[in-house]
Structure formats: structure tokens, C-alpha cells
Motif scaffolding. Structure first.
Motif, PDB file in Angstrom:
ATOM      1  N   ILE A 150       0.893  -1.326   0.052  1.00  0.00           N
ATOM      2  CA  ILE A 150       0.083   0.063  -0.108  1.00  0.00           C
ATOM      3  C   ILE A 150       0.685   1.140   0.018  1.00  0.00           C
ATOM      4  CG2 ILE A 150      -1.821   1.345   1.265  1.00  0.00           C
ATOM      5  CD1 ILE A 150      -2.724  -1.338   2.461  1.00  0.00           C
ATOM      6  N   ARG A 151       0.966   1.851  -1.096  1.00  0.00           N
ATOM      7  CA  ARG A 151       1.673   3.184  -1.068  1.00  0.00           C
ATOM      8  C   ARG A 151       0.789   4.531  -0.517  1.00  0.00           C
ATOM      9  NH1 ARG A 151       3.144   6.112  -6.836  1.00  0.00           N
ATOM     10  NH2 ARG A 151       0.856   6.652  -6.547  1.00  0.00           N
ATOM     11  N   THR A 152       1.565   4.923   0.400  1.00  0.00           N
ATOM     12  CA  THR A 152       0.658   6.031   1.158  1.00  0.00           C
ATOM     13  C   THR A 152       0.462   7.292   0.193  1.00  0.00           C
ATOM     14  OG1 THR A 152       2.772   6.972   1.808  1.00  0.00           O
ATOM     15  CG2 THR A 152       1.696   5.389   3.439  1.00  0.00           C
ATOM     16  N   LEU A 153      -0.378   8.065   0.570  1.00  0.00           N
ATOM     17  CA  LEU A 153      -1.196   8.987  -0.316  1.00  0.00           C
ATOM     18  C   LEU A 153       0.125   9.844  -1.215  1.00  0.00           C
ATOM     19  CD1 LEU A 153      -3.365  11.089  -0.764  1.00  0.00           C
ATOM     20  CD2 LEU A 153      -2.590  12.502   1.323  1.00  0.00           C
ATOM     21  N   ASP A 154      -0.147   9.906  -2.487  1.00  0.00           N
ATOM     22  CA  ASP A 154       0.789  10.474  -3.569  1.00  0.00           C
ATOM     23  C   ASP A 154      -0.035  11.460  -4.157  1.00  0.00           C
ATOM     24  OD1 ASP A 154       2.774  11.101  -5.148  1.00  0.00           O
ATOM     25  OD2 ASP A 154       2.785   9.180  -6.313  1.00  0.00           O
ATOM     26  N   ILE A 155      -0.624  12.718  -3.565  1.00  0.00           N
ATOM     27  CA  ILE A 155      -1.137  13.626  -3.950  1.00  0.00           C
ATOM     28  C   ILE A 155      -0.321  14.864  -4.615  1.00  0.00           C
ATOM     29  CG2 ILE A 155      -2.024  15.066  -2.457  1.00  0.00           C
ATOM     30  CD1 ILE A 155      -4.847  13.188  -3.916  1.00  0.00           C
TER      31      ILE A 155
ATOM     32  N   LEU B 268       5.002  20.624  -3.893  1.00  0.00           N
ATOM     33  CA  LEU B 268       4.400  20.198  -2.702  1.00  0.00           C
ATOM     34  C   LEU B 268       3.658  18.750  -3.426  1.00  0.00           C
ATOM     35  CD1 LEU B 268       4.309  20.378   0.454  1.00  0.00           C
ATOM     36  CD2 LEU B 268       2.172  21.727   0.158  1.00  0.00           C
ATOM     37  N   ARG B 269       4.092  17.936  -3.070  1.00  0.00           N
ATOM     38  CA  ARG B 269       3.251  16.485  -3.529  1.00  0.00           C
ATOM     39  C   ARG B 269       3.980  15.215  -2.542  1.00  0.00           C
ATOM     40  NH1 ARG B 269       5.787  13.603  -8.997  1.00  0.00           N
ATOM     41  NH2 ARG B 269       4.318  12.149  -7.944  1.00  0.00           N
ATOM     42  N   ALA B 270       3.356  14.284  -2.803  1.00  0.00           N
ATOM     43  CA  ALA B 270       3.597  12.831  -2.130  1.00  0.00           C
ATOM     44  C   ALA B 270       3.883  13.126  -0.888  1.00  0.00           C
ATOM     45  CB  ALA B 270       4.637  12.211  -3.127  1.00  0.00           C
TER      46      ALA B 270
ATOM     47  N   VAL C   2      11.427   4.584  -5.139  1.00  0.00           N
ATOM     48  CA  VAL C   2      12.752   5.079  -5.659  1.00  0.00           C
ATOM     49  C   VAL C   2      12.366   5.952  -6.965  1.00  0.00           C
ATOM     50  CG1 VAL C   2      15.247   5.076  -6.400  1.00  0.00           C
ATOM     51  CG2 VAL C   2      14.283   3.554  -4.426  1.00  0.00           C
ATOM     52  N   GLU C   3      11.942   7.020  -6.979  1.00  0.00           N
ATOM     53  CA  GLU C   3      11.599   7.804  -7.956  1.00  0.00           C
ATOM     54  C   GLU C   3      12.220   9.173  -8.536  1.00  0.00           C
ATOM     55  OE1 GLU C   3       7.292   7.719  -8.246  1.00  0.00           O
ATOM     56  OE2 GLU C   3       7.219   8.053  -5.990  1.00  0.00           O
ATOM     57  N   THR C   4      13.395   9.436  -7.954  1.00  0.00           N
ATOM     58  CA  THR C   4      14.173  10.665  -8.059  1.00  0.00           C
ATOM     59  C   THR C   4      15.615  10.321  -8.248  1.00  0.00           C
ATOM     60  OG1 THR C   4      14.661  11.244  -5.723  1.00  0.00           O
ATOM     61  CG2 THR C   4      12.495  12.023  -6.489  1.00  0.00           C
TER      62      THR C   4
ATOM     63  N   ASN D 236       8.205   6.071 -13.989  1.00  0.00           N
ATOM     64  CA  ASN D 236       7.362   7.261 -14.482  1.00  0.00           C
ATOM     65  C   ASN D 236       8.026   8.410 -13.961  1.00  0.00           C
ATOM     66  OD1 ASN D 236       5.607   5.226 -15.383  1.00  0.00           O
ATOM     67  ND2 ASN D 236       4.058   5.491 -13.630  1.00  0.00           N
ATOM     68  N   ASP D 237       8.113   8.750 -12.596  1.00  0.00           N
ATOM     69  CA  ASP D 237       8.701   9.878 -12.286  1.00  0.00           C
ATOM     70  C   ASP D 237      10.257   9.895 -12.221  1.00  0.00           C
ATOM     71  OD1 ASP D 237       6.690  11.582 -11.157  1.00  0.00           O
ATOM     72  OD2 ASP D 237       6.252  10.252  -9.836  1.00  0.00           O
ATOM     73  N   LEU D 238      10.681   8.623 -12.200  1.00  0.00           N
ATOM     74  CA  LEU D 238      12.202   8.592 -12.422  1.00  0.00           C
ATOM     75  C   LEU D 238      12.679   8.993 -13.570  1.00  0.00           C
ATOM     76  CD1 LEU D 238      14.826   7.848 -10.894  1.00  0.00           C
ATOM     77  CD2 LEU D 238      14.619   5.670 -11.878  1.00  0.00           C
TER      78      LEU D 238
ATOM     79  N   ASP E  85       8.891  16.826 -18.503  1.00  0.00           N
ATOM     80  CA  ASP E  85       7.514  17.016 -17.588  1.00  0.00           C
ATOM     81  C   ASP E  85       6.816  15.738 -18.298  1.00  0.00           C
ATOM     82  OD1 ASP E  85       5.098  17.422 -16.948  1.00  0.00           O
ATOM     83  OD2 ASP E  85       4.911  19.441 -17.500  1.00  0.00           O
ATOM     84  N   ARG E  86       6.373  14.896 -17.476  1.00  0.00           N
ATOM     85  CA  ARG E  86       5.488  13.632 -17.913  1.00  0.00           C
ATOM     86  C   ARG E  86       4.031  13.973 -18.392  1.00  0.00           C
ATOM     87  NH1 ARG E  86       4.383  10.051 -12.343  1.00  0.00           N
ATOM     88  NH2 ARG E  86       2.792   9.024 -13.461  1.00  0.00           N
ATOM     89  N   GLU E  87       3.764  15.222 -18.285  1.00  0.00           N
ATOM     90  CA  GLU E  87       2.584  15.735 -18.547  1.00  0.00           C
ATOM     91  C   GLU E  87       2.548  16.501 -19.931  1.00  0.00           C
ATOM     92  OE1 GLU E  87      -0.595  15.635 -16.771  1.00  0.00           O
ATOM     93  OE2 GLU E  87       0.614  14.070 -15.635  1.00  0.00           O
TER      94      GLU E  87
HETATM   95 MG    MG Z   1       5.586   8.456  -8.894  1.00  0.00          MG
END
Ligand code: MG
Ligand code: PEP
Length: 537
Positions: free
Chosen positions: A329-334, A355-357, A427-429, A451-453, A461-463
Motif C-alpha cells: 500500500i503506497r501512502t498518499l501520493d497527491i 508540494l506533492r507525495a 525510488v523515483e528521483t 514514470n517519475d524517475l 515533464d511527464r504531462e
Molecule cells: Mg510516481
């Protein structure tokens, strides 16, 4: 026939009528009517239909999330039947000869304001419910979908789909999703793949409003959309659909089999999910566990913070459903593209760097604790692990672990049962890769969020679809990062998986296995395909 090329982000072939997703109720205008009796009847019919909708919504929610969560819709129905609500509306139609939409809006808003001004917090909160039921009746009166997502079986079109809209789409009714904007790595695309809904993005203005109500066919793998398709096109797509069906049947041979490489090495093959119903898809896809439960789904589908009980019920259901299989369960990644208005996050120049995750959780510990309490309480119902997103420094991890320890101590103090479950990190940075050796001493496992890494390593920018050509997902830098992370994990004796989309890229399976990746977590429909590929390596 019109043929349009977009970018396919979720495979699958679909045929159906195009409907544009309606987001908000039509503006309410004041119309004077001349037949009061007919208008009263219109209101009564709409009110009844709204009650029927609420019955349906309540049944569906009860089946999906339990009776407790369905109770709200029962309350809404009771409010719609209450004369305190209906009498002022009827009165307005009678005395001012106004249309039902206007009467509902005006009288409903007055009542909602009365509630909002009450001192009692519970009664205050009912104000939103009054607005909600009024909107429902107005939508019925004006024939709008009212932003409820998929209300009929159709191919849904929009400028873009937000992650929360996608998360709420009804899988049975959404034949496919097509949009003017969008990005392949955005969460809406990931969610569409998780839910196995064919999706094509990036049609721009070519996706005309005039297509509404027209028949269409599409191939989500190829990114092609046909409006009013010719019989030859329909035939060809049906044949392709059948051949995909045959491929799926062949893959059935891998169902229930262990995931082994050619020389017998065991790999954990898990699923990415976002809800209780996705857990069903994970099982249907033959996942051996859940490598990523994107818990933010529970927040995105709500208009306010989900409370501890609601979260507890959801985690418990997923754990029970997975019956002893591991569930991470990944904690909140908003934050960034995953926005829920009620978080009232500040507007940022660079939200992906903002300010995320875990940063939100560390700055709002009460919110974090509510979630952790729910997870720990649910942990006794299965085989859970906790995973923190976007850990970027040792201090991120130690602070998050300290809060988790406080939650455990509080539960122990109150004699509430919980398991001291493993705590891992995403691990995503690039920073987390560089210090992976240090993080590995503090974490029980690693899961690489490619995706983030990729986004942070390649400064892409992934968007932003406009720079897609510069975002090479097979870039050597990204592959080296993955290799370094796996090595650091193994040196410290912990396991390392991949839960980003790259994990399902069959062209890289051999590389990942060479790097010693222990676990791959992918969208449920990809599991059997990946098991077959692993067996070939
Ligand atoms: Mg991610
Ligand atoms: C990732 O970044 O690869 C990941 C799995 O997390 P998300 O896509 O939810 O950001």
C-alpha cells in the motif's frame, strides 16, 4: 467516414456512440412558464427519477464498497422526499410561475445556506448535500449528465480527463476514452490502462463537438479513431479484435503457473491497483500480489478527506480479497497532476517539483497519521506492506518512519491490533538513486517508480506531450539508474522491484532480469503477457 490519428495510451478495440463527458450542470436560467400544473408535474417526475438514480447509486456503492459507504445516498433520497425541501420549490413554481430548474436552484440554495449558517458541525455539512440533490434534480430536468462520469455505454470524449474523473469512470459503461489533450504518462492514461479501458489522447481540435451522438470505432493500440466507420473498417477492426481475443486465449496457458525465467529463477509478478474493484481485476489477471496500491484513488474519488473508517474498510477489503498475497500500500501520493480541490494546495509554478507525495504527508502529519492508522488497523486482515512515495533524502524517510512508529505506539497503547509490517520506499528521483545505499539501510524494500524517475532524470515533464520526442523511456541514464538501485538494494539484502510503467515494457524485460530486478508490478491486463515474456528470457 472520418479517420483521425491520435496517440494510443491504452490498447483495445471499441465500437460505440460518442458522448462528451459533461462536467457541470447547465447554467440555470429564470424562465416564466404559463402552465403551472405541467411544471409541477415536470418537477415531480424529475424528483422521482433522481430518487431512482440514488437507489441505483446506493446499490452499486454497497456492492463495491459496503453498505456503510452507500448510506449517504439513502440520506440524499430521504432529503428529496422531505417536504422541508420540496414545499418551497412547489411554492415558488406556483406563486412566481417560474420553471422548475429555477425553483429548485433558488429554493435549494436558500435551504443550503440555512444549513451552512448553523452552529452544529454536522448540520453545517448537510449544506453540501442539499446543493448536491438540487444539482441532481436540475440535471435530470435539463437532461445533463451533471459531471457524473459515464452514465450510458459509450465512447467518452473530453478536452482532457482528470485523474479523478478517470478513477470514477464506470468500467462497464465506458467503452473507450478519447481526448483533445492528455499525455501518455499522465495518471489518467495510467488509470485507463489499469482499468483496461481503451484510450486515445491528443486529437486537438480535430475532435469536434459535432461527433457527439455519432457512431465511432477505435483502436487504442494504434491510436486511430473512425467516426461513422465504413463497413470495411468495422470488419477489419472486428477481425483484429478476434485475433487479440485468440492471443488472450493462448495466454491463458500461463494462468496459475509460477513466474519463472527460462533457467528457473523466480520473479514476483504483481499488479498495480487503485481500488477494491481493481483488486478483482488483479485476481482476474492472475497477479501474485499487489506491488502498488495507489491509495490516492481513495482521496481522488471524494469531495472531502476520506476518514479513517472509510480507508480502513477499503484496505481491509483489498487485503482480504488478495487472501494472503502481498499487498504493497503506497501512502498518499497527491499533488502535481493528481489534484483534489479540498486539499487546497497552493498554486505552484512547477507542481511536479513542488508540494506533492510524501512532502504533503510530512507537512500535514495529522492527515498522514489518519491514513497510517487505517493501514495498520487493516494490516491484521492480510499481508500488507507500507510504501512511501517520492522519498528523496534520508531525512524524508526517517521522518516518515518516525510518524509510522508514533502511530504504532498509539495503537499499542489503545490495545488495537496491528502488524508491524515491512516499510519500503519508492525510488523515483535521481537523488534517491544516488543515495540508494544509505536508504537501503533504512528501508525493507525498494520499488522503482520509473514514470517519475524518467521525468526527473531526463528533465521531461511527464504531462507535456509536446516534448514526448525528447523523453526516451529507454534512455541509458534511466536504465543505469535502475541498475544502480537494484545493486544498492541487493548489497543491503533487500528486494527491489519496478512499479512504474516501464516494468511492463516487454522490450526491457531481459535487461531488468539481468539487473536482478526481483519484482515487476504492472497493470492487471499485462500480467499474463509478461509471465510469457519472462519464461522466454
Ligand atoms: Mg510516481
Ligand atoms: C511512478 O512514478 O513510476 C509511479 C509508479 O508512481 P505514479 O505513476 O503514481 O507517480
Amino acid at each position: 467516414m472520418i479517420k483521425l490519428q491520435g496517440k494510443g495510451v491504452s490498447a483495445g478495440i471499441a465500437f460505440g456512440t460518442v458522448r462528451f463527458l459533461k462536467r457541470a450542470s447547465a447554467p440555470v436560467e429564470k424562465r416564466v412558464i404559463d402552465n403551472i400544473e405541467a411544471e409541477l408535474e415536470r418537477f415531480e417526475n424529475a424528483r422521482r427519477l433522481a430518487c431512482d438514480q440514488l437507489d441505483e447509486l446506493s446499490d452499486k456503492t454497497a456492492a463495491k464498497l459496503g453498505a456503510e459507504n452507500a448510506a449517504l445516498f439513502e440520506v440524499h433520497k430521504m432529503m428529496l422526499q422531505d417536504t422541508d425541501y420540496t414545499d418551497p420549490i412547489i411554492e415558488l413554481i406556483k406563486t412566481e410561475s417560474v420553471c422548475a430548474e429555477y425553483a429548485v436552484n433558488t429554493a435549494g440554495s436558500r435551504l443550503a445556506l440555512d444549513f451552512a449558517e448553523m452552529d452544529d458541525e454536522y448540520m453545517k455539512a448537510r449544506s453540501a448535500d442539499v446543493y448536491d440533490i438540487s444539482r441532481r434534480v436540475i440535471d435530470v430536468l435539463s437532461g445533463a449528465d451533471g459531471g457524473e462520469g459515464a452514465t450510458a455505454r459509450a465512447i467518452y470524449a473530453a478536452d482532457d480527463f482528470s485523474p479523478s474523473e478517470t478513477a470514477q469512470m464506470d468500467k462497464d459503461k465506458t467503452l473507450a476514452m478519447i481526448s483533445r489533450g492528455g499525455s501518455a504518462n499522465a495518471h489518467s492514461a495510467i488509470f485507463a490502462r489499469t482499468m483496461a479501458i481503451p484510450a486515445i489522447i491528443g486529437f486537438g481540435e480535430f475532435l469536434s463537438d459535432d461527433f457527439a451522438g455519432k457512431e465511432a470505432a477505435l483502436d487504442g493500440g494504434e491510436g486511430v479513431l473512425y467516426i461513422e466507420p465504413e463497413p470495411g473498417v468495422i470488419r477489419a477492426l472486428k477481425e483484429k479484435q478476434q485475433s487479440q481475443e485468440r492471443e488472450r486465449t493462448e495466454l491463458e496457458g500461463y494462468r496459475g503457473k509460477p513466474t519463472l525465467t527460462k533457467n528457473g529463477r523466480k520473479v514476483k509478478l504483481y499488479a498495480n491497483i487503485g481500488s477494491v474493484s481493481d483488486a478483482e481485476s488483479a485476481l482476474a489477471g492472475d497477479a501474485e500480489g499487489v506491488g502498488l496500491f495507489r491509495s490516492e484513488f481513495l482521496y481522488l474519488e471524494k469531495d472531502d478527506y476520506p476518514d479513517e473508517e472509510y480507508q480502513f474498510e477499503n484496505y481491509k477489503k483489498v487485503l482480504e480479497r488478495m487472501g494472503g498475497r502481498e499487498v504493497v500500500i503506497r501512502t498518499l501520493d497527491i499533488g502535481a497532476d493528481k489534484q483534489a480541490a479540498y486539499f487546497k494546495l497552493p498554486a505552484e509554478e512547477n507542481p511536479a517539483l513542488g508540494l506533492r507525495a510524501i512532502r504533503i504527508c510530512l507537512t500535514r502529519p495529522a492527515l498522514f497519521k489518519t491514513q497510517l492508522r487505517a493501514i495498520y488497523r487493516a494490516s491484521v486482515f492480510g499481508n500488507a506492506s507500507i510504501m512511501f512515495p517520492m522519498i528523496n533524502s534520508l531525512s524524508d524517510l526517517t521522518r516518515a518512519k518516525k510518524i509510522a512508529a508514533e502511530v504504532r505506539a498509539e495503537l499499542a497503547e489503545k490495545k488495537i491490533a496491528f502488524k508491524d509490517v515491512p516499510i519500503g520506499i519508492m525510488v523515483e528521483t535521481p537523488a534517491s538513486v544516488i543515495i540508494a545505499d544509505l536508504l537501503a539501510r533504512e528501508a525493507d524494500f525498494f520499488s522503482i517508480g520509473t514514470n517519475d524517475l524518467t521525468q526527473y532524470t531526463l528533465a521531461c515533464d511527464r504531462e507535456n506531450e509536446a516534448i514526448a520526442e525528447f523523453c526516451d523511456t529507454h534512455h541509458e541514464a534511466v536504465l543505469r539508474m535502475i541498475r544502480m538501485t537494484a545493486q544498492a538494494a541487493h548489497n543491503a539484502g533487500i528486494w527491489c522491484g519496478i512499479c512504474g510503467s516501464l516494468g511492463g515494457d516487454l522490450a526491457l524485460t531481459r535487461d531488468f532480469l539481468d539487473m536482478g530486478i526481483d519484482e515487476l508490478s504492472v497493470e492487471p491486463p499485462s500480467i499474463l503477457k509478461l509471465r510469457k515474456r519472462i519464461a522466454e528470457v
